[in-house]
Every structure is written in structure tokens, then in C-alpha cells.
Design a protein around this motif. Structure first.
Motif, short mmCIF file in Angstrom:
data_model
loop_
_atom_site.label_atom_id
_atom_site.label_comp_id
_atom_site.label_asym_id
_atom_site.label_seq_id
_atom_site.Cartn_x
_atom_site.Cartn_y
_atom_site.Cartn_z
N GLU A 304 104.92 79.24 49.99
CA GLU A 304 104.48 78.39 51.10
C GLU A 304 104.49 76.94 50.61
O GLU A 304 104.08 76.64 49.49
CB GLU A 304 103.09 78.84 51.55
N SER A 307 101.15 74.92 49.31
CA SER A 307 100.65 75.40 48.02
C SER A 307 101.51 74.85 46.89
O SER A 307 101.00 74.43 45.85
CB SER A 307 100.66 76.92 47.98
N TYR B 6 90.76 68.66 50.71
CA TYR B 6 90.00 69.85 50.34
C TYR B 6 88.80 69.56 49.45
O TYR B 6 88.83 68.64 48.64
CB TYR B 6 90.92 70.84 49.61
N MET B 11 89.59 73.74 46.01
CA MET B 11 90.59 73.52 44.96
C MET B 11 90.38 74.46 43.79
O MET B 11 91.33 74.97 43.21
CB MET B 11 90.57 72.05 44.49
N PHE B 14 91.63 77.76 44.84
CA PHE B 14 93.09 77.71 44.98
C PHE B 14 93.77 77.75 43.62
O PHE B 14 94.71 78.51 43.38
CB PHE B 14 93.51 76.45 45.75
N GLY B 61 100.38 81.67 51.62
CA GLY B 61 99.82 80.66 52.49
C GLY B 61 99.47 79.39 51.78
O GLY B 61 99.74 79.21 50.59
N CYS B 62 98.82 78.52 52.55
CA CYS B 62 98.48 77.19 52.06
C CYS B 62 97.26 77.26 51.14
O CYS B 62 96.70 78.34 50.92
CB CYS B 62 98.20 76.27 53.24
N GLY B 63 96.82 76.15 50.64
CA GLY B 63 95.68 76.09 49.74
C GLY B 63 94.43 76.72 50.35
O GLY B 63 93.72 77.47 49.69
N ALA B 64 94.19 76.42 51.62
CA ALA B 64 92.99 76.94 52.28
C ALA B 64 93.07 78.45 52.46
O ALA B 64 92.06 79.15 52.36
CB ALA B 64 92.82 76.26 53.64
N ILE B 66 94.67 80.63 50.50
CA ILE B 66 94.45 81.27 49.20
C ILE B 66 92.98 81.16 48.80
O ILE B 66 92.36 82.14 48.36
CB ILE B 66 95.40 80.66 48.14
N LYS B 103 92.42 73.84 59.36
CA LYS B 103 92.52 74.98 58.43
C LYS B 103 91.48 76.06 58.69
O LYS B 103 91.38 77.01 57.93
CB LYS B 103 92.36 74.48 56.98
#
Lengths: 402, 127
Positions: A304, A307, B6, B11, B14, B61-64, B66, B103
Motif C-alpha cells: 500500500e 505505508s 499520526y 507510529m 505502525f 493498508g495504510c499506517g492507520a 496497520i 482514517k
């Protein structure tokens, strides 16, 4: 820690020589060009006139054809809305490509609401607009055709010379958004038959807050701001004199040094492009050769975009994404979470890709910085894939299939 | 370390996600989301005498997304099935010291993943 900025498509650092040109206009020469009975005002008039000539020279235009604005968004809005209105009664159609910037696309909303018909031209898998499709789309009632010169997300350069010729023959006003290209590759209105061209200073080492719209002599554009008679009546409001001066200075530098920059960027870009080939299941986006120098864009299966960018940033590598999530991180509701319209337009399968990555190199980047990115990427990709359920399923399928 | 929009906690989860992986012969598996929408989470639960004794996840997926997945697994371990089912997205977001407005759906995905995994568990153990 070494930090490497590879997001020059979003903005470029101000060239110190540009800042030196601007400096006096913050302090000693603070006049308003509209109040020119005295020396301060006169100095401001001269500065703005000179900058107008400098920006005109960058694109082979006459000084009187340059209108200063606050930036590309305002220029694009003025071009689209102003030309639609300026075309007069009976011309109620606007044609745009499918990969235009939001400041063109969203300017179509009020036009649609006002009853204009909008035709969106598809692009091929490299993001290129088909000139034949343009020919078919233009009719006698078309007020405006808008096609960008180069796409910021995928780097593709559009055949605007050819498209402009078609527009000219059809008698349709042609707008070119040259935000991503001007100052990086030649943009010459003597070769591109465009009637309107958008330029942005901070995209070629000039200051933020300055842009321009080129209006070919005789092009009918209605103003969008109302007030005094600044900018030949096209754009009311006191000029941002220091920024305008900076745009002129940046235009001179770009005109003089663009060739050397492009050579440097192409060399670094090729190293990056070639190095990325070591990552399995990585797909480049945009045209392989007809693209901005130093622009490398791609997506990676089972990874993704946001990330990847967050991890890159931790390693000091700053790149961008046109992905669903990250590009709209500062949006306010989930309606903002739409897949990148550009990726959709070039037919990237949305079930396996939600984020493209864009590396846009600048004249200050070095080979070491590119190496930093290439060293960081494989580990990050592996790490994210190890976490991804889709990659796990892919591996299981491979085992079964093999 | 905080980055961009974030919190430090997001973080941390993540960069160092807890409980990534699979559980062989899990008692309940839940899968929610879709890569096309930007994120997808698969949650594996080991349940013993009505208690969640282990939880593992994999997330695209994105940082949020994960971070929400990671936080969720920490929150449900040691909880009863009923307690785990009562966890809402707000609990997950709060535990992460908040998420950016766009998010919030990532924490919703985490909540749905537990419910989906517990439904799977209930189905397997019905009657």
C-alpha cells in the motif's frame, strides 16, 4: 541522517539567486504598482513589467500576453471558467482530458451546474490523450479544450503540439496546464498552438504564491476576480510584487539552465528507474520515454502506497503518492478517500493497486541520494508484504500452482 | 516518533506492529476490507474456555490500518469473547491517541474484524 527530497512535483526549493532578486521588494521597494505617481510605485511598476517580460521570454510569448496570478490553481480556474464564459452564447461545451489536475476538474463543477456539457477524453494505458479522440470531440459549440502538458503523478508528456493544431483548425480555444513542465522542458507558444497556458513559479525553483496565465492575443477570457484594473483587467487585486519578481528571476534561470538540469535529472532518473527493476512485481506508470526528466512513478503489488511512503520517510527519503489514502490525508471526511483518478484513467487494476509512488527529482539531488532510496526500498517492500494477507494468499497460490 | 498527521502511538504500532502473523488451526478467522478500498485485514483468534488467548493479524493498508490492527490484537488478548465483542472502533482509536478524521474507517475495520472472527468462532462451535 542524510535526507533526500524526491517530491519536486509538489514544490521545488527556492533558488537562492531567486531569493536575492526578490529581497529588495520586501524592504526597500515596497511600492504598489497601481499607485505609481511616486518613486516607490514607479519602481514596483518597472519590477512587474520586467518580470512579465522575463516570464514571457521563457515560453516565447509577448510580455502583454502574461497575466500574473497567485499560482496554478488560480490560472487554471481563470482559464477554464474565464474562457467558457468568454466564448459567448451558443458555445456551451468544454472538453478536457481524463488526467487533468483538480484545479481544472473541479472548475468544471460550476460549469456543469450552469448547464455546460463536459466531455472527458480518455487516455491510453500510458496516460496519453489520443489526438484522434480530440478531433472527434471538438464541435462548433465547443468553448474550450483543456489538456495538460505533463502529468504530475505519472510524468507523461501529452502531444499538445498536435492536439493544439487540431483545436486551431476547429476554431476552439485551447488551454494547456504547463505547471509540471514549464521550466523543466521547453514550453514554447510559437510551437504549441495554445491560446492559454498555466504556469506556476514554485514548480521551477521560484516562490510560492506566484503563477501566470498566458493569453494569446485575441483570446476571449472573462475575469474571475473583480476590483481594480490590475493585470489588464483579467485579475483584480494588488500584485504580489516580491513573488512576481521571483517568478521572473526563476524564469530567467530556467531558460538558461533547463538543458543542464534536464541532463542531470535524466541521468539520475535512469539510475533510479533501472535500480527499481530489482524489485519483483513492480510496475512503472506513465509513458516509458515521453515523460518529464527525473520523474519516476510506479506501483508495487501487495504494497500500500502510504505505508511505503511512511517507511521511506523514516529512512530520510521523501517521495509522494497519488494513492487513495495518503494524498487525501488532510481531507475531512471519508468521501475524500477515492482512488487516484489518474491511475483509474490509465487502467491500473484497483483490486491490487491502491497507491502509486512518484519520485520527482530536482536539480539539487545527487547520485548518493538516489542510492539511499534504492537501498531502502527492497527491505520496506519485503516488510510490508510480510504483513499483507494478499501477499500471503499470492504465495500460497504460487506453491499450489508450482 | 510522531510523523505527519499520526500520533506517536500510531507510529509506534505502525513501525513495530504487535502480533503479525497467522495462527494455524485458529478457532476463529475474520477478514474485512478489500484492497481496492485501500485496506484489508485478516484476524486469527485462538479461543480457550471463552477467552481470547491469542490473536494474530495480517493487514494490507495504510499506517492507520496497520496500527489499528496491531492495537486491536493487544486489546483483545486475555479478554472474554463477550468483552472482545464489545470493543468498538472508538476504543481502538482512543487507545491509539486518536486517528485523523479520514482514517476513522481503519479503526472501524478493526472492530469489524473482531466481530467477523467471533462470528466465525460461534459458527464453528454452534451446537
Amino acid at each position: 541522517m542524510t535526507k533526500a527530497f524526491f517530491d519536486h512535483i509538489s514544490t521545488t526549493p527556492l533558488d537562492p539567486r531567486v531569493f536575492e532578486a526578490m529581497r529588495p521588494y520586501f524592504f526597500d521597494r515596497y511600492g504598489n504598482p497601481s499607485s505609481h505617481i511616486h518613486d516607490q510605485g514607479q519602481a514596483a511598476v518597472r519590477a512587474v513589467d520586467q518580470a512579465r517580460a522575463e516570464v514571457a521570454a521563457l515560453i516565447g510569448a509577448k510580455a502583454g500576453e502574461i497575466v500574473f496570478t497567485s499560482g496554478a490553481t488560480e490560472s487554471n480556474n481563470l482559464a477554464v471558467l474565464g474562457a467558457a464564459e468568454g466564448a459567448g452564447a451558443g458555445k456551451r461545451r468544454v472538453v478536457v482530458s481524463d488526467v487533468e489536475h483538480f484545479s481544472v476538474m473541479n472548475a468544471l463543477i460550476p460549469l456543469r451546474n450552469a448547464g455546460y456539457e463536459v466531455t472527458v477524453l480518455p487516455v491510453d494505458r500510458n496516460g496519453v490523450v489520443d489526438p484522434d479522440a480530440v478531433r472527434k470531440a471538438l464541435r462548433a459549440d465547443t468553448a474550450l479544450l483543456s489538456v495538460m502538458h505533463a502529468n504530475s503523478e505519472i510524468g507523461t508528456i501529452e502531444p499538445v503540439g498536435q492536439i493544439g493544431q487540431i483545436a486551431k483548425e476547429a476554431g476552439v480555444t485551447f488551454h494547456v496546464d504547463a505547471t509540471a513542465s514549464a521550466g523543466h522542458i521547453p514550453v514554447d507558444v510559437r510551437e504549441i498552438p495554445a491560446d492559454l497556458v498555466t504556469l506556476s513559479a514554485h514548480n521551477f525553483y521560484g516562490p510560492k504564491g506566484a503563477g501566470a496565465l498566458y493569453l494569446r492575443e485575441g483570446t476571449k477570457v472573462a475575469p474571475r476576480t473583480f476590483g481594480g484594473f490590475q493585470e489588464m483587467g483579467y485579475r483584480a487585486g494588488t500584485e504580489n510584487v516580491p513573488a512576481v519578481v521571483g517568478m521572473g528571476a526563476a524564469a530567467i534561470l530556467a531558460g538558461r539552465e533547463m538543458g543542464a538540469w534536464a541532463e542531470h535529472l535524466s541521468r539520475l532518473g535512469k539510475t533510479l528507474w533501472d535500480g527499481l527493476a530489482a524489485i519483483p512485481m513492480l510496475h512503472y506508470t506513465g509513458h516509458p520515454s515521453e515523460r518529464l526528466p527525473g520523474h519516476v512513478s510506479f506501483w508495487v503489488e501487495h504494497v500500500e502506497g502510504e505505508s511505503l511512503l511512511l517507511f521511506l520517510n523514516m529512512k530520510g527519503v521523501m517521495a509522494a503518492s497519488g494513492s487513495a489514502c495518503s494524498s487525501n490525508l488532510r481531507g475531512h471526511d471519508e468521501e475524500d478517500l477515492v482512488a487516484s483518478p489518474v491511475l483509474r484513467a490509465i487502467g491500473v487494476p484497483s483490486d491490487i493497486c491502491t497507491g502509486s509512488i512518484t519520485f520527482s527529482l530536482g536539480k539539487g539531488n545527487t547520485a548518493d541520494e538516489v542510492r539511499l532510496a534504492l537501498d531502502a526500498l527492497p527491505g520496506i517492500v519485503d516488510r510490508l508484504r510480510a504483513m499483507s494477507p494478499t501477499y500471503l494468499d499470492y504465495q500460497k497460490r504460487q506453491v499450489k500452482g508450482g | 516518533m510522531a510523523a505527519g498527521p499520526y500520533s506517536e502511538k500510531v507510529m509506534d504500532h505502525f513501525m513495530n506492529p504487535r502480533n503479525v502473523g497467522e495462527i494455524e488451526s485458529a478457532d476463529g478467522v475474520g477478514e474485512v476490507g478489500n484492497p481496492a478500498c485501500g485496506d484489508m485485514m485478516r484476524l486469527y483468534l485462538k479461543i480457550d474456555e471463552g477467552m481470547v488467548v491469542d490473536a494474530k493479524f495480517r493487514t494490507f493498508g495504510c499506517g492507520a490500518a496497520i496500527a489499528s490492527s496491531s492495537m486491536l490484537t493487544e486489546m483483545i488478548k486475555g479478554k472474554t469473547v463477550d468483552e472482545a465483542r464489545a470493543i468498538t472502533n472508538q476504543h481502538v482509536a482512543d487507545a491509539l491517541d486518536g486517528l485523523p478524521a479520514v482514517k476513522i474507517h481503519c479503526s472501524v475495520m478493526a472492530e469489524q474484524a473482531v466481530k467477523s472472527a467471533l462470528d466465525d468462532y460461534a459458527k464453528k462451535h454452534a451446537g
